[in-house]
Design a protein around this motif. Sequence first.
Motif, PDB file in Angstrom:
ATOM      1  N   GLN A  75       0.847  -1.188   0.000  1.00  0.00           N
ATOM      2  CA  GLN A  75       0.000   0.000   0.000  1.00  0.00           C
ATOM      3  C   GLN A  75       0.885   1.241   0.000  1.00  0.00           C
ATOM      4  OE1 GLN A  75      -3.236  -0.767  -0.303  1.00  0.00           O
ATOM      5  NE2 GLN A  75      -2.486  -2.862  -0.143  1.00  0.00           N
ATOM      6  N   PHE A 133     -10.485   3.320  -4.752  1.00  0.00           N
ATOM      7  CA  PHE A 133     -10.554   2.136  -3.886  1.00  0.00           C
ATOM      8  C   PHE A 133     -10.607   2.552  -2.410  1.00  0.00           C
ATOM      9  CE2 PHE A 133      -8.492  -1.342  -1.521  1.00  0.00           C
ATOM     10  CZ  PHE A 133      -9.256  -2.416  -1.935  1.00  0.00           C
ATOM     11  N   ARG A 136     -13.989   3.961  -1.589  1.00  0.00           N
ATOM     12  CA  ARG A 136     -14.992   2.892  -1.465  1.00  0.00           C
ATOM     13  C   ARG A 136     -14.816   2.137  -0.143  1.00  0.00           C
ATOM     14  NH1 ARG A 136     -17.360   1.234  -6.675  1.00  0.00           N
ATOM     15  NH2 ARG A 136     -16.557   2.618  -8.265  1.00  0.00           N
ATOM     16  N   HIS A 137     -13.549   1.932   0.260  1.00  0.00           N
ATOM     17  CA  HIS A 137     -13.301   1.277   1.549  1.00  0.00           C
ATOM     18  C   HIS A 137     -13.908   2.103   2.680  1.00  0.00           C
ATOM     19  CE1 HIS A 137     -11.226  -0.565   4.971  1.00  0.00           C
ATOM     20  NE2 HIS A 137     -10.943   0.675   5.343  1.00  0.00           N
ATOM     21  N   MET A 140     -17.649   1.734   2.768  1.00  0.00           N
ATOM     22  CA  MET A 140     -18.074   0.439   3.331  1.00  0.00           C
ATOM     23  C   MET A 140     -17.880   0.439   4.846  1.00  0.00           C
ATOM     24  SD  MET A 140     -19.110  -1.306   0.735  1.00  0.00           S
ATOM     25  CE  MET A 140     -19.151  -3.055   1.018  1.00  0.00           C
TER      26      MET A 140
ATOM     27  N   LYS B   8      -6.133  -6.558  -4.233  1.00  0.00           N
ATOM     28  CA  LYS B   8      -6.082  -5.456  -3.278  1.00  0.00           C
ATOM     29  C   LYS B   8      -7.373  -5.581  -2.486  1.00  0.00           C
ATOM     30  CE  LYS B   8      -5.157  -0.485  -3.570  1.00  0.00           C
ATOM     31  NZ  LYS B   8      -3.774  -0.325  -3.116  1.00  0.00           N
ATOM     32  N   VAL B   9      -7.245  -5.864  -1.197  1.00  0.00           N
ATOM     33  CA  VAL B   9      -8.432  -6.193  -0.413  1.00  0.00           C
ATOM     34  C   VAL B   9      -8.696  -5.132   0.656  1.00  0.00           C
ATOM     35  CG1 VAL B   9      -9.581  -7.956   0.984  1.00  0.00           C
ATOM     36  CG2 VAL B   9      -7.903  -8.644  -0.736  1.00  0.00           C
ATOM     37  N   SER B  10      -9.941  -4.680   0.686  1.00  0.00           N
ATOM     38  CA  SER B  10     -10.409  -3.770   1.730  1.00  0.00           C
ATOM     39  C   SER B  10     -11.102  -4.623   2.794  1.00  0.00           C
ATOM     40  CB  SER B  10     -11.394  -2.777   1.096  1.00  0.00           C
ATOM     41  OG  SER B  10     -12.375  -2.369   2.017  1.00  0.00           O
ATOM     42  N   LEU B  50     -15.154  -5.057  -5.329  1.00  0.00           N
ATOM     43  CA  LEU B  50     -15.369  -3.634  -5.043  1.00  0.00           C
ATOM     44  C   LEU B  50     -15.257  -2.809  -6.327  1.00  0.00           C
ATOM     45  CD1 LEU B  50     -15.944  -1.992  -2.498  1.00  0.00           C
ATOM     46  CD2 LEU B  50     -13.498  -1.660  -2.211  1.00  0.00           C
ATOM     47  N   MET B  51     -14.348  -3.213  -7.205  1.00  0.00           N
ATOM     48  CA  MET B  51     -14.172  -2.549  -8.497  1.00  0.00           C
ATOM     49  C   MET B  51     -13.773  -3.622  -9.504  1.00  0.00           C
ATOM     50  SD  MET B  51     -12.107   0.880  -7.115  1.00  0.00           S
ATOM     51  CE  MET B  51     -10.741   0.560  -8.134  1.00  0.00           C
ATOM     52  N   PHE B  59      -9.879  -6.057  -7.215  1.00  0.00           N
ATOM     53  CA  PHE B  59     -10.193  -5.141  -6.109  1.00  0.00           C
ATOM     54  C   PHE B  59     -11.374  -5.701  -5.330  1.00  0.00           C
ATOM     55  CE2 PHE B  59      -8.320  -2.797  -9.578  1.00  0.00           C
ATOM     56  CZ  PHE B  59      -7.331  -2.043  -8.953  1.00  0.00           C
ATOM     57  N   LEU B  60     -11.112  -6.124  -4.119  1.00  0.00           N
ATOM     58  CA  LEU B  60     -12.142  -6.826  -3.350  1.00  0.00           C
ATOM     59  C   LEU B  60     -12.460  -6.137  -2.033  1.00  0.00           C
ATOM     60  CD1 LEU B  60     -10.783 -10.480  -3.761  1.00  0.00           C
ATOM     61  CD2 LEU B  60     -12.557  -9.366  -5.144  1.00  0.00           C
ATOM     62  N   HIS B  61     -13.696  -6.366  -1.599  1.00  0.00           N
ATOM     63  CA  HIS B  61     -14.106  -5.975  -0.250  1.00  0.00           C
ATOM     64  C   HIS B  61     -14.316  -7.265   0.531  1.00  0.00           C
ATOM     65  CE1 HIS B  61     -16.658  -4.676   3.040  1.00  0.00           C
ATOM     66  NE2 HIS B  61     -17.595  -5.511   2.605  1.00  0.00           N
TER      67      HIS B  61
END
Lengths: 143, 71
Positions: A75, A133, A136-137, A140, B8-10, B50-51, B59-61
Motif C-alpha cells: 500500500q 478504492f 470505497r473502503h 463500506m 487489493k483487499v479492503s 469492489l471494483m 479489487f475486493l471488499h
Amino acid sequence: MIPVLRKVHLLNGLTTAELEVIGNICSEKVAQPAEVVIEQGAEGDEIYIIADGSIEVFVSTETSEKVLVMLMEGQLFGEMALISRGPRSASGRAGKDGCKMYVLSSAKFNEVCEKYSPIGHKVMRNLALDLSFKLRHQNMAAM
Amino acid sequence: MSEAVYYKVSYVVEDGKHPGALINVERKPEVGDEVIFDGHLFVITDVAELMAPMGDFGFLHAACRLIGQAK
C-alpha cells in the motif's frame, strides 16, 4: 526492491525497465513501532510505499484521535502529494512491528512521469484507481 | 480476461470493532478464511468485488469478524 514494487498497485503495468527507473529514485526508510512518519497538517512532498510491516492512518483534534485504517505491504500513503501540495490530510504511524518503506519525492516522481510519458500515464491511471478504492473502503467502513 | 495476480483487499470489520485494513494478497480471500492484521485474528464473513479488475490486480471488499488476539 523490484519484486516489492511489482506488487504495488500504483506501479501496475510498468515494465521491469520502468520499475527500475522508479527504483532508482526511491530511498529506504525504517520506522520503529508507533513512530509517526507523516503528520496531519504538515507540509510534505514524499510518497511512501510500504515494503514490510504496517502503517496506522489516523486523524486527530486537540482532544481526540480516530484511526481510519491500517495499511500493509504494497500500500502507499502520502500519495495526495502527487496531486496537490496542500498539508497532509491525516497522520501515519508505524504499526506494532514497525515499518519498512520506500520513499519517493513527488518532485522527482513527477519529473520521471513527465520524461517517460508511458510511466506517467500508467501511474496517474493507477493513482485514480487507488484513490477510488480507498474512498470505497471508507464508504463500506462507514455503513 | 485472465485471473488477477494480486488482490487489493479492503477488510472491513463488523460492528466497527477495528478500523479495518488494506492489504495486497496473492490468493483470493474466501468466506471462512482467517486473516491476521494488527495483532488480531479475524474470520471473513463476506467477499465482494469492489471494483472491476484491471491489469494484474483485482479489487475486493471482505467483511470480517474479530475473533480475538492472534497467537
